[in-house]
Design an enzyme around this catalytic site. Structure first.
Site, PDB file in Angstrom:
ATOM      1  CB  CYS A  12      -0.900   0.231   0.970  1.00 53.74           C
ATOM      2  SG  CYS A  12      -2.286   1.338   1.353  1.00 53.74           S
ATOM      3  CE  LYS A  39     -10.584  -4.419   3.730  1.00 55.80           C
ATOM      4  NZ  LYS A  39     -11.315  -3.179   2.768  1.00 55.80           N
ATOM      5  CB  VAL A  52      -4.082   0.203   5.678  1.00 58.16           C
ATOM      6  CG1 VAL A  52      -4.596  -1.136   6.047  1.00 58.16           C
ATOM      7  CG2 VAL A  52      -3.722  -0.479   4.596  1.00 58.16           C
ATOM      8  CD  GLU A  69      -8.327   8.607   5.043  1.00 54.95           C
ATOM      9  OE1 GLU A  69      -7.471   9.131   4.298  1.00 54.95           O
ATOM     10  OE2 GLU A  69      -9.519   7.768   5.028  1.00 54.95           O
ATOM     11  CB  SER A  70      -1.745   8.731   4.596  1.00 53.44           C
ATOM     12  OG  SER A  70      -2.110   9.620   2.856  1.00 53.44           O
TER      13      SER A  70
END
Length: 224
Positions: A12, A39, A52, A69-70
């Protein structure tokens, strides 16, 4: 300082954004991998989006807070450590956040490039990518977005640039970075960083390409 657990899926790019930020900031953390095709219930219980990265923050008093949320995770990590990776000027800071969103849009185009089932669809994704990357080419100072210092635009964009390069290399002549010399050099500089090298498993490129092959896209047809 709290303790941190980063919930991850090996290929990811959004998780990699946060791993780069954690590494660059020198923050100790544990990585926990999950299978996004199956999951676990504990993950779905803490991730409202089912995606993720998820960062589990455990305070000294035992309290746990979950972030997702990155971009949100990265700004939090930046705020709790010295040496901000965002500009002090509010307008420039807003521009950086906008460029991070543009990098996310580029990831969508990169995925379409890798999974499209026809040459025409692949070319459409490439054209869309080049158009967006042109904005980075225009604003890049080099070697990183604002010059010699890393920013959150870099930590958000380098995983995207890697996947563009990995996908483009599957088909001879599919050079997404053509006419974008600063963007190409940006990727080269990013991949030299220890924070980037430690942000993924060693075989992440092979895993990503294998994932594309399973999708049966045009770029992987006949690719070695």
């Amino acid at each position: 300082m709290p303790s941190f657990q980063l919930i991850s899926f090996p290929t990811c790019p959004f998780v990699q954004r946060s791993a780069i930020t954690l590494n660059f900031k020198g923050i100790a953390y544990e990585t926990r991998y999950i299978d996004l095709t199956n999951k676990p219930e504990w993950f779905l219980a803490i991730s409202p989006t089912g995606k993720v990265p998820v960062l589990v923050v455990r305070e000294d008093d035992g309290r746990e807070i979950v972030l997702f949320e990155s971009a949100v995770i990265n700004e939090y990590l930046d705020e709790i450590t010295e040496g901000s990776l965002l500009p002090a000027d509010s307008l420039v800071r807003a521009r950086h956040r906008a460029m991070i969103e543009l990098a996310s849009a580029c990831l969508g185009d990169a995925w379409r490039m890798g999974t499209a089932t026809s040459e025409a669809e692949v070319q459409g994704a490439v054209d869309a990518l080049r158009g967006k990357l042109g904005y980075f080419e225009r604003d890049l100072v080099g070697p990183f977005f604002i010059g010699g210092e890393l920013s959150l635009v870099d930590t958000a964009s380098i995983p995207m640039l890697q996947r563009v390069a990995w996908t483009g290399a599957l088909r001879e002549g599919l050079d997404v970075f053509a006419g974008l010399p600063k963007v190409r050099a940006w990727l080269d500089a990013g991949e030299q960083l220890d924070a980037v090298r430690r942000s993924t498993l060693a075989d992440v490129r092979d895993q990503y390409v294998a994932m594309l092959r399973k999708r049966g896209g045009w770029v992987t047809m006949g690719a070695d």
